[in-house]
Design a protein around this motif. Structure first.
Motif, PDB file in Angstrom:
ATOM      1  N   VAL A   1       0.835  -1.197   0.000  1.00  0.00           N
ATOM      2  CA  VAL A   1       0.000   0.000   0.000  1.00  0.00           C
ATOM      3  C   VAL A   1       0.874   1.254   0.000  1.00  0.00           C
ATOM      4  CG1 VAL A   1      -1.601   1.357   1.426  1.00  0.00           C
ATOM      5  CG2 VAL A   1      -2.045  -1.057   1.011  1.00  0.00           C
ATOM      6  N   LEU A   2       1.926   1.272   0.826  1.00  0.00           N
ATOM      7  CA  LEU A   2       2.818   2.431   0.863  1.00  0.00           C
ATOM      8  C   LEU A   2       3.502   2.651  -0.482  1.00  0.00           C
ATOM      9  CD1 LEU A   2       4.518   2.141   4.367  1.00  0.00           C
ATOM     10  CD2 LEU A   2       2.686   3.675   3.656  1.00  0.00           C
ATOM     11  N   ILE A   3       3.952   1.571  -1.116  1.00  0.00           N
ATOM     12  CA  ILE A   3       4.597   1.698  -2.423  1.00  0.00           C
ATOM     13  C   ILE A   3       3.589   2.213  -3.453  1.00  0.00           C
ATOM     14  CG2 ILE A   3       5.602   0.367  -4.327  1.00  0.00           C
ATOM     15  CD1 ILE A   3       6.991  -1.349  -2.198  1.00  0.00           C
ATOM     16  N   GLY A   4       2.367   1.712  -3.415  1.00  0.00           N
ATOM     17  CA  GLY A   4       1.336   2.172  -4.343  1.00  0.00           C
ATOM     18  C   GLY A   4       1.006   3.645  -4.155  1.00  0.00           C
ATOM     19  N   LEU A   5       0.888   4.079  -2.908  1.00  0.00           N
ATOM     20  CA  LEU A   5       0.608   5.491  -2.643  1.00  0.00           C
ATOM     21  C   LEU A   5       1.761   6.377  -3.099  1.00  0.00           C
ATOM     22  CD1 LEU A   5      -1.051   5.301   0.886  1.00  0.00           C
ATOM     23  CD2 LEU A   5      -2.156   5.858  -1.279  1.00  0.00           C
ATOM     24  N   GLY A   6       2.978   5.949  -2.826  1.00  0.00           N
ATOM     25  CA  GLY A   6       4.138   6.727  -3.255  1.00  0.00           C
ATOM     26  C   GLY A   6       4.223   6.820  -4.764  1.00  0.00           C
ATOM     27  N   ASP A   7       4.004   5.703  -5.437  1.00  0.00           N
ATOM     28  CA  ASP A   7       4.053   5.691  -6.897  1.00  0.00           C
ATOM     29  C   ASP A   7       2.947   6.562  -7.484  1.00  0.00           C
ATOM     30  OD1 ASP A   7       5.036   4.708  -9.468  1.00  0.00           O
ATOM     31  OD2 ASP A   7       3.171   3.549  -9.542  1.00  0.00           O
ATOM     32  N   GLY A   8       1.757   6.452  -6.928  1.00  0.00           N
ATOM     33  CA  GLY A   8       0.640   7.263  -7.414  1.00  0.00           C
ATOM     34  C   GLY A   8       0.887   8.749  -7.215  1.00  0.00           C
ATOM     35  N   GLY A   9       1.390   9.125  -6.044  1.00  0.00           N
ATOM     36  CA  GLY A   9       1.676  10.530  -5.778  1.00  0.00           C
ATOM     37  C   GLY A   9       2.766  11.077  -6.675  1.00  0.00           C
ATOM     38  N   PHE A  10       3.794  10.272  -6.901  1.00  0.00           N
ATOM     39  CA  PHE A  10       4.893  10.710  -7.758  1.00  0.00           C
ATOM     40  C   PHE A  10       4.409  10.864  -9.196  1.00  0.00           C
ATOM     41  CE2 PHE A  10       9.059  10.054  -9.895  1.00  0.00           C
ATOM     42  CZ  PHE A  10       9.721  11.108  -9.304  1.00  0.00           C
ATOM     43  N   ASN A  11       3.601   9.916  -9.680  1.00  0.00           N
ATOM     44  CA  ASN A  11       3.089  10.010 -11.051  1.00  0.00           C
ATOM     45  C   ASN A  11       2.157  11.202 -11.218  1.00  0.00           C
ATOM     46  OD1 ASN A  11       4.392   7.977 -12.508  1.00  0.00           O
ATOM     47  ND2 ASN A  11       3.035   6.425 -11.690  1.00  0.00           N
ATOM     48  N   VAL A  12       1.319  11.471 -10.236  1.00  0.00           N
ATOM     49  CA  VAL A  12       0.425  12.627 -10.316  1.00  0.00           C
ATOM     50  C   VAL A  12       1.241  13.916 -10.376  1.00  0.00           C
ATOM     51  CG1 VAL A  12      -1.238  13.994  -8.974  1.00  0.00           C
ATOM     52  CG2 VAL A  12      -1.598  11.548  -9.290  1.00  0.00           C
ATOM     53  N   SER A  13       2.298  14.000  -9.575  1.00  0.00           N
ATOM     54  CA  SER A  13       3.154  15.192  -9.600  1.00  0.00           C
ATOM     55  C   SER A  13       3.828  15.360 -10.952  1.00  0.00           C
ATOM     56  CB  SER A  13       4.223  15.103  -8.508  1.00  0.00           C
ATOM     57  OG  SER A  13       3.629  15.070  -7.245  1.00  0.00           O
ATOM     58  N   ILE A  14       4.313  14.265 -11.519  1.00  0.00           N
ATOM     59  CA  ILE A  14       4.967  14.343 -12.824  1.00  0.00           C
ATOM     60  C   ILE A  14       3.961  14.747 -13.901  1.00  0.00           C
ATOM     61  CG2 ILE A  14       6.058  12.963 -14.629  1.00  0.00           C
ATOM     62  CD1 ILE A  14       7.487  11.436 -12.415  1.00  0.00           C
ATOM     63  N   TYR A  15       2.762  14.142 -13.881  1.00  0.00           N
ATOM     64  CA  TYR A  15       1.750  14.495 -14.877  1.00  0.00           C
ATOM     65  C   TYR A  15       1.346  15.961 -14.758  1.00  0.00           C
ATOM     66  CZ  TYR A  15       1.093   9.552 -15.990  1.00  0.00           C
ATOM     67  OH  TYR A  15       1.283   8.260 -16.397  1.00  0.00           O
ATOM     68  N   ALA A  16       1.201  16.459 -13.528  1.00  0.00           N
ATOM     69  CA  ALA A  16       0.831  17.863 -13.331  1.00  0.00           C
ATOM     70  C   ALA A  16       1.934  18.792 -13.854  1.00  0.00           C
ATOM     71  CB  ALA A  16       0.566  18.133 -11.857  1.00  0.00           C
ATOM     72  N   THR A  17       3.173  18.438 -13.588  1.00  0.00           N
ATOM     73  CA  THR A  17       4.290  19.264 -14.059  1.00  0.00           C
ATOM     74  C   THR A  17       4.381  19.244 -15.579  1.00  0.00           C
ATOM     75  OG1 THR A  17       5.493  18.825 -12.015  1.00  0.00           O
ATOM     76  CG2 THR A  17       6.768  19.637 -13.876  1.00  0.00           C
TER      77      THR A  17
ATOM     78  N   VAL B   1      17.678   9.924  -7.465  1.00  0.00           N
ATOM     79  CA  VAL B   1      18.006  10.818  -8.578  1.00  0.00           C
ATOM     80  C   VAL B   1      16.724  11.443  -9.144  1.00  0.00           C
ATOM     81  CG1 VAL B   1      18.895  10.882 -10.946  1.00  0.00           C
ATOM     82  CG2 VAL B   1      20.173   9.700  -9.169  1.00  0.00           C
ATOM     83  N   GLY B   2      15.673  10.653  -9.292  1.00  0.00           N
ATOM     84  CA  GLY B   2      14.410  11.168  -9.807  1.00  0.00           C
ATOM     85  C   GLY B   2      13.800  12.218  -8.894  1.00  0.00           C
ATOM     86  N   CYS B   3      13.821  11.979  -7.589  1.00  0.00           N
ATOM     87  CA  CYS B   3      13.263  12.952  -6.646  1.00  0.00           C
ATOM     88  C   CYS B   3      14.073  14.242  -6.635  1.00  0.00           C
ATOM     89  CB  CYS B   3      13.202  12.357  -5.245  1.00  0.00           C
ATOM     90  SG  CYS B   3      11.906  11.134  -5.044  1.00  0.00           S
TER      91      CYS B   3
END
Length: 131
Positions: A31-47, A96-98
């Motif tokens: 669940v933590l990995i899924g939330l982190g991945d989802g949040g990171f992808n949403v941030s990238i898509y928004a940017t 590196v990505g962060c």
């Protein structure tokens, strides 16, 4: 997760894990990995959407292409490398990505603030507009 799995679990079914394995711990980590991945992808898509407002399709295509290339590379080396080395590669790429995402976000924020400062009007102009 590397803590919940045995060392060398991908190669053989023997060895000792760092902690006692638990289905609840595994689900919690998933669940933590899924939330982190989802949040990171949403941030990238928004940017990406903000950077390429007029022509977002190619930007998203390049992002998804690179994401696919990295997933393919991970799939290819997962049968060769042991789990700790896979987690090390994952951790390095995540770090590196962060860092690069935060640098880009800071750059965009400074550009936005500079643009807002250029668009400010003086008190004389404001009085003229509202009188």
């Amino acid at each position: 997760s590397g803590i919940n799995a045995e060392y060398g679990a991908e190669a053989k079914a023997e060895g000792t894990p760092y902690i006692t394995s638990s289905i609840y711990l595994t689900l919690f980590i998933a669940v933590l990995i899924g939330l982190g991945d989802g949040g990171f992808n949403v941030s990238i898509y928004a940017t990406l959407g903000e950077l390429y407002e007029s022509n977002a399709g190619p930007a998203f295509a390049v992002f998804k292409f690179m994401q696919g290339i990295m997933a393919t590379a991970a799939f290819l080396y997962c049968g060769i490398l042991l789990l700790p080395y896979q987690l090390l590669i994952l951790s390095l790429f995540c770090l590196v990505g962060c860092v690069t995402f935060l640098m880009l976000d800071r750059f965009l924020l400074s550009q936005s603030l500079a643009y807002d400062a250029d668009m400010e009007i003086s008190d004389d102009e404001r009085q003229h507009l509202f009188s």
